[in-house]
Each structure stands twice: as structure tokens, then as C-alpha cells.
Design an enzyme around this catalytic site. Structure first.
Site, PDB file in Angstrom:
ATOM      1  N   GLU A  39       0.728  -1.209   0.066  1.00  0.00           N
ATOM      2  CA  GLU A  39      -0.004   0.074  -0.135  1.00  0.00           C
ATOM      3  C   GLU A  39       1.010   1.483  -0.018  1.00  0.00           C
ATOM      4  OE1 GLU A  39      -2.983   0.567  -0.693  1.00  0.00           O
ATOM      5  OE2 GLU A  39      -3.797  -1.496  -0.697  1.00  0.00           O
ATOM      6  N   TYR A 121      -5.500   6.943   4.565  1.00  0.00           N
ATOM      7  CA  TYR A 121      -5.665   6.164   3.633  1.00  0.00           C
ATOM      8  C   TYR A 121      -5.047   4.614   3.831  1.00  0.00           C
ATOM      9  CZ  TYR A 121      -5.533   2.966  -0.442  1.00  0.00           C
ATOM     10  OH  TYR A 121      -5.497   1.899  -1.014  1.00  0.00           O
ATOM     11  N   ASP A 139      -9.271   5.276  -2.616  1.00  0.00           N
ATOM     12  CA  ASP A 139      -8.067   5.507  -3.406  1.00  0.00           C
ATOM     13  C   ASP A 139      -8.603   6.391  -4.616  1.00  0.00           C
ATOM     14  OD1 ASP A 139      -8.688   3.665  -4.885  1.00  0.00           O
ATOM     15  OD2 ASP A 139      -6.884   2.564  -4.671  1.00  0.00           O
ATOM     16  N   CYS A 191     -13.835   0.281 -14.670  1.00  0.00           N
ATOM     17  CA  CYS A 191     -14.230   1.772 -14.335  1.00  0.00           C
ATOM     18  C   CYS A 191     -13.055   2.637 -14.724  1.00  0.00           C
ATOM     19  CB  CYS A 191     -14.833   1.773 -13.225  1.00  0.00           C
ATOM     20  SG  CYS A 191     -16.009   3.493 -13.308  1.00  0.00           S
ATOM     21  N   CYS A 198     -18.358  -0.401 -19.412  1.00  0.00           N
ATOM     22  CA  CYS A 198     -19.662  -0.344 -18.648  1.00  0.00           C
ATOM     23  C   CYS A 198     -20.598  -1.798 -19.020  1.00  0.00           C
ATOM     24  CB  CYS A 198     -20.580   0.825 -18.777  1.00  0.00           C
ATOM     25  SG  CYS A 198     -19.787   2.531 -18.339  1.00  0.00           S
ATOM     26  N   CYS A 201     -19.450  -4.328 -16.544  1.00  0.00           N
ATOM     27  CA  CYS A 201     -19.368  -3.853 -15.078  1.00  0.00           C
ATOM     28  C   CYS A 201     -20.573  -4.620 -14.237  1.00  0.00           C
ATOM     29  CB  CYS A 201     -19.623  -2.356 -15.111  1.00  0.00           C
ATOM     30  SG  CYS A 201     -19.438  -1.795 -13.467  1.00  0.00           S
ATOM     31  N   CYS A 207     -25.957   2.164 -11.870  1.00  0.00           N
ATOM     32  CA  CYS A 207     -25.008   3.327 -12.026  1.00  0.00           C
ATOM     33  C   CYS A 207     -25.879   4.219 -12.578  1.00  0.00           C
ATOM     34  CB  CYS A 207     -23.763   2.880 -12.683  1.00  0.00           C
ATOM     35  SG  CYS A 207     -22.564   4.211 -13.133  1.00  0.00           S
TER      36      CYS A 207
END
Ligand code: SF4
Length: 346
Positions: A39, A121, A139, A191, A198, A201, A207
């Protein structure tokens, strides 16, 4: 579980990216050291760029205690090229704090946040992924997905509060670690910033942004040009060795080996004197973009022979043939390449 989280986790179970710091979906969480290390490395940096660095760090320092015991200079050199060098200094400070408590990471977001250099974060990500704690992990990928899902019209950075609130609503009590990683994977592979897929997705039916033109979200702030700074770096070579300095621990590229420069980063005016007087020739420029400004660095080559004066200064002669092992940050590695390319031409 809320419908969005359920759909996303079902999709993740079949489509999770295989990454060296991860556990497969539904498996027990991975080693917190690996999660934390990945991370920190992944902040502002792509998965592809991080992969080799992660492998190198793990091979050399397999546990957080090993990393804590490392020499600062070795860690800074191993980090060279990954950028944002304050991360490497924070990495060491955090590793040493964890080693001081027996080598075990705390398992809650609040306690993780107490560790040096571990921001909001990273604390949330480690709590969720390594300890499966419910934490709100946002993020850049997650920010984009959430802004699109809810067609958040407010421009960044003001939109961050609304995005976080929506992310909080979406985050499930069960499998929050997998949920965080699923959101990251969706943002990274489906995305995407441009050309979101899409049709593939799992959240397309839910959405709102898709119907309004997904790429419009998140709404960007009005553009302002980055400031431009100028500076000079100095190449002093003698008998196949080049003069390198260690930068001050605090400040830009702190603690890294580098070519001497004229303080463009410390003072912003680039007006400090070269390390030796006279006999300097300009040999081209290197351009480099930092987060908050662009730098035009002029490379100056020393053509004199007054090297003895350097004896009174902090620095070291480094073999040019082994310059790739000096751990120069990208800016100075570029300048070195320029100097050596021009050497060959001359
Ligand atoms: S439907 Fe399209 S815009 Fe909406 S979350 Fe999925 S990929 Fe992103």
C-alpha cells in the site's frame, strides 16, 4: 448485505486480480507486512511499476523486523526510481515503530493511524485488507467508481466528502477487505479513467453516472498551470569517478544520493553557488515533473582540475561504471544519462 456490495463481491470472487501481496477472495487475510508495504508503494504509483520493487524488498527484508534493522541508505537506494521519496523515509520510521512493539502491526484502523508516517488512507487499507476490519478505503480508483455510480456533480476536491459518505454507505460489514480490493479492481480494470467498460461492469444497472456520460465523473477542478522552476546540477568527473552528495534528510528527495545542485529544491531560486568555482560548461537540460511543479534542470559539466577543494565538502567519489547502483532518484539518473551520453559524443 446491500445489493451493490453483493454484486461487487460476486464479481470479485470470479475476477480478482492475482497480485503478490494479496490473498485470494474469501481466503484468510495476507501478512500485514506485505499489505502495508504494497500500500505504501502503490501510493501515486502503478501496480506494474510496484511489482519488481515489492519483490526486491521482500527478498531482501522478508519481515518488518528485517526492514527496521536495515541501513537508511540501503533502503533509500532500493527505493530509487519509485519516486515520492518521503514514502521511503516514512516506511523506515513505521517499520521501526512496529519492530519496537515486537514486530506485530496493530489490528485496528485507529491504532494503525498512530504509527509514524501512516496516513488515513493506508491505515484504512491495512485495517480492511490485512485484518478484515470495516474501514472506508478510498483511493483514486474508488473515488472514480463512487463518483460515477452516484453521478456526483461537485468538482474535486470538494466532492471528496460526498464520495466518502457514499463509500461508507456501500461498505459491508462482511468481507470489508475483499470489498475494498474489489472496488480497487473495478476502478483499475473496468471503470477506467478513459473508456470505462460499462457493458462488463457488475454495477452497470445501479450506476447513474453511466447514463449521464461516465467520463464526466469525477468532475475535475478548473485547471491551473504547474509552476515552473529552474535549477542547475553539477557533474564533476575525475579518473572514472563522479562526485555525489547525500541530500539533506528533510526536504525533497531527502536522504538520497544525488549530483550536487544549486538548491533549486531547498530555496526555490536555484541561486546557490556551484561546488567548485569557474570552469563550468552547460551541457543540455533535463525536464522533470514533480507533483507541484515542473523543473527544468540545466546540467553543468566541470572542465577544471581543482578537485582538491572538494576534500573540504561532504560527498563521495562514485565509480561512473557503477552509477546504476548509487540509487540516484529519477531526476538525477536522467541528468547522469545526459552527461554520459554527451561524454561519449565528445
Ligand atoms: S457502469 Fe460504467 S461508469 Fe458505472 S461503475 Fe460501472 S464501469 Fe463505472
Amino acid at each position: 448485505m446491500e445489493a451493490t456490495a453483493k454484486r461487487l463481491l460476486d464479481w470479485y470472487d470470479a475476477n480478482a486480480r492475482v497480485l503478490p501481496w494479496r490473498a485470494p477472495p474469501g481466503a484468510p487475510p495476507p501478512d500485514p507486512y506485505r499489505v502495508w508495504l504494497s500500500e505504501v508503494m502503490l501510493q501515486q504509483t502503478t501496480v506494474a511499476a510496484v511489482g519488481p520493487y515489492f519483490a526486491k524488498f521482500l527478498a531482501r527484508w522478508p519481515t518488518v523486523k528485517d526492514l527496521a534493522a536495515a541501513e537508511d541508505a540501503d533502503v533509500m537506494a532500493a527505493w530509487a526510481g519509485l519516486g515520492y521519496y518521503a514514502r521511503a523515509r516514512n516506511l523506515l520510521a513505521c517499520a521501526r515503530a512496529v519492530a519496537a512493539r515486537g514486530g506485530t502491526f496493530p489490528d485496528s484502523e485507529a491504532a494503525l493511524r498512530e504509527l509514524p508516517g501512516l496516513g488515513a488512507y493506508t491505515a484504512a487499507a491495512v485495517a480492511a485488507i490485512a485484518f478484515d476490519r470495516r474501514a472506508i478505503v478510498v483511493d483514486a480508483n474508488v473515488e472514480r467508481v463512487v463518483a460515477r455510480l452516484f453521478a456526483i456533480d461537485e468538482p474535486l476536491p470538494a466532492a471528496k466528502a460526498a464520495i466518502r459518505q457514499r463509500a461508507e454507505q456501500l461498505t459491508p460489514d462482511e468481507r470489508p477487505g475483499d470489498f475494498a480490493q474489489a472496488m480497487m479492481d473495478l476502478g483499475s480494470g473496468i471503470c477506467t479513467v478513459r473508456g470505462p467498460r460499462c457493458l462488463l461492469c457488475p454495477l452497470s444497472e445501479l450506476c447513474t453516472g453511466r447514463r449521464e456520460g461516465a467520463e464526466r465523473f469525477p468532475v475535475k477542478p478548473a485547471k491551473t498551470a504547474k509552476p515552473q522552476r529552474r535549477g542547475r546540477a553539477f557533474w564533476i568527473e575525475q579518473d572514472g569517478k563522479v562526485w555525489l552528495v547525500k541530500r539533506a534528510d528533510k526536504g525533497m528527495l531527502g536522504g538520497m544520493r544525488a549530483l550536487p545542485d544549486d538548491s533549486w529544491s531547498a530555496r526555490g531560486d536555484g541561486a546557490a553557488d556551484p561546488p567548485l568555482p569557474d570552469a563550468w560548461e552547460p551541457h543540455g537540460n533535463v525536464r522533470h515533473s514533480f507533483t507541484h511543479f515542473d523543473l527544468d534542470l540545466q546540467l553543468m559539466l566541470y572542465s577544471g582540475c581543482d578537485w582538491a577543494r572538494l576534500a573540504a565538502q561532504q560527498g563521495e567519489w562514485w565509480p561512473v561504471a557503477e552509477l546504476d547502483q548509487a540509487g540516484l532518484p529519477t531526476l538525477f539518473a536522467k541528468a547522469a544519462r545526459l552527461a554520459l551520453a554527451q561524454d561519449r559524443e565528445n
